[in-house]
Design an enzyme around this catalytic site. Structure first.
Site, PDB file in Angstrom:
ATOM      1  N   ARG A   1       0.802  -1.181  -0.030  1.00 58.12           N
ATOM      2  CA  ARG A   1       0.065   0.184  -0.014  1.00 58.12           C
ATOM      3  C   ARG A   1       0.685   1.271   0.111  1.00 58.12           C
ATOM      4  O   ARG A   1       1.824   1.264   1.059  1.00 58.12           O
ATOM      5  CB  ARG A   1      -0.971  -0.016   1.272  1.00 58.12           C
ATOM      6  CG  ARG A   1      -2.122   1.247   1.156  1.00 58.12           C
ATOM      7  CD  ARG A   1      -2.821   0.921   2.573  1.00 58.12           C
ATOM      8  NE  ARG A   1      -3.460  -0.424   2.464  1.00 58.12           N
ATOM      9  CZ  ARG A   1      -4.508  -0.549   1.862  1.00 58.12           C
ATOM     10  NH1 ARG A   1      -5.393   0.584   1.250  1.00 58.12           N
ATOM     11  NH2 ARG A   1      -5.416  -1.449   1.796  1.00 58.12           N
TER      12      ARG A   1
ATOM     13  N   ASP B   1       0.829 -12.926  10.137  1.00 59.12           N
ATOM     14  CA  ASP B   1       1.654 -13.175  11.183  1.00 59.12           C
ATOM     15  C   ASP B   1       1.534 -14.654  11.889  1.00 59.12           C
ATOM     16  O   ASP B   1       2.286 -15.551  12.440  1.00 59.12           O
ATOM     17  CB  ASP B   1       1.195 -12.112  12.226  1.00 59.12           C
ATOM     18  CG  ASP B   1       2.089 -10.832  11.963  1.00 59.12           C
ATOM     19  OD1 ASP B   1       2.895 -10.729  11.144  1.00 59.12           O
ATOM     20  OD2 ASP B   1       1.658  -9.712  12.595  1.00 59.12           O
TER      21      ASP B   1
ATOM     22  N   ASP C   1      -4.037 -10.891  12.403  1.00 59.56           N
ATOM     23  CA  ASP C   1      -3.291 -10.977  11.112  1.00 59.56           C
ATOM     24  C   ASP C   1      -3.093 -12.385  10.880  1.00 59.56           C
ATOM     25  O   ASP C   1      -2.098 -13.224  11.213  1.00 59.56           O
ATOM     26  CB  ASP C   1      -2.118 -10.247  11.339  1.00 59.56           C
ATOM     27  CG  ASP C   1      -1.321  -9.880  10.237  1.00 59.56           C
ATOM     28  OD1 ASP C   1      -0.811 -10.752   9.493  1.00 59.56           O
ATOM     29  OD2 ASP C   1      -0.941  -8.659  10.136  1.00 59.56           O
TER      30      ASP C   1
ATOM     31  N   THR D   1      -0.746   7.642  -1.150  1.00 54.78           N
ATOM     32  CA  THR D   1      -1.923   7.570  -2.045  1.00 54.78           C
ATOM     33  C   THR D   1      -2.711   6.620  -1.229  1.00 54.78           C
ATOM     34  O   THR D   1      -4.249   6.743  -1.579  1.00 54.78           O
ATOM     35  CB  THR D   1      -1.712   7.125  -3.334  1.00 54.78           C
ATOM     36  OG1 THR D   1      -1.193   5.453  -3.467  1.00 54.78           O
ATOM     37  CG2 THR D   1      -0.984   8.169  -4.151  1.00 54.78           C
TER      38      THR D   1
END
Length: 209
Positions: A104, A203, A200, A108
């Site tokens: 990401r 993870d 997550d 933006t």
């Protein structure tokens, strides 16, 4: 409009619950993800075309069914998507595996491709994109577009857990894509984690939590 298929078989529900448990260790988490991925792939490929072939059993010759050459490609979104590949290729050993890496952009906030390696004949295959969590849908929408840009036409999405926001994003950008999930959860929280979710996934798969 593409289908949203929640594969809520009792075995899948049982295994998802075990994966949600914060006390489930990395080894068991990965094993459960393998098993659920295999079961999801079974559902996601139930419409593969068949052809008649002749075989000889120990008793006699007979006509029977085999896949009619429709090839499958599996494309995990790095890194967590890697955890779903083994279960699928256990079911479909001849499936070719590609990879898409996204990050990401900090300014933006849009997904940027940093790696893409697909089977040479990807455009001729049924492509199943895999990622354990469909949260905001940003990575999924981008990955599907990257595949379309490379000529892929028959694309399906397969996730362990999805949020309604992620499903809506994929449907808006790519309305023809079928989505197969093991669970559709309540919502995203302020940090874009799925609630109740399982934390997550990357993870927990790789032991980096």
């Amino acid at each position: 409009m593409g289908k949203l298929v929640v594969v809520d078989h009792p075995l899948i529900q049982h295994k998802v619950t075990m994966m949600r448990d914060k006390n489930t260790n990395t080894k068991d988490f990965k094993q459960l993800l393998d098993e659920i991925s295999l079961l999801l792939a079974y559902e996601a490929t139930k419409d593969l075309p068949l052809m008649d072939v002749e075989v000889e059993t120990p008793i006699c010759k007979t006509k029977s069914k085999m896949l009619s050459g429709r090839s499958v490609g599996v494309v995990p979104i790095l890194r967590a998507g890697l955890g779903m590949v083994n279960g699928i290729t256990t079911l479909i050993p001849n499936a070719k595996v590609g990879h898409i890496g996204l990050y990401r952009d900090p300014e933006t906030h849009l997904p940027v491709e940093y790696y893409c390696k697909l089977p040479l004949d990807a455009e001729k295959r049924l492509i199943i994109i895999v990622d354990p969590m469909l949260a905001t849908g940003g990575s999924a929408v981008a990955a599907i577009q990257f595949l379309k840009d490379r000529g892929c036409k028959d694309i399906r999405m397969m996730n362990l857990i999805a949020a309604p926001e992620g499903v809506a994003a994929v449907r808006k950008a790519h309305p023809e894509v079928d989505i197969y999930v093991a669970a559709l959860d309540e919502r995203l929280n302020e940090n874009a984690y799925i609630v109740p979710g399982l934390g997550d996934a990357g993870d927990r798969i790789f032991g980096t939590k």
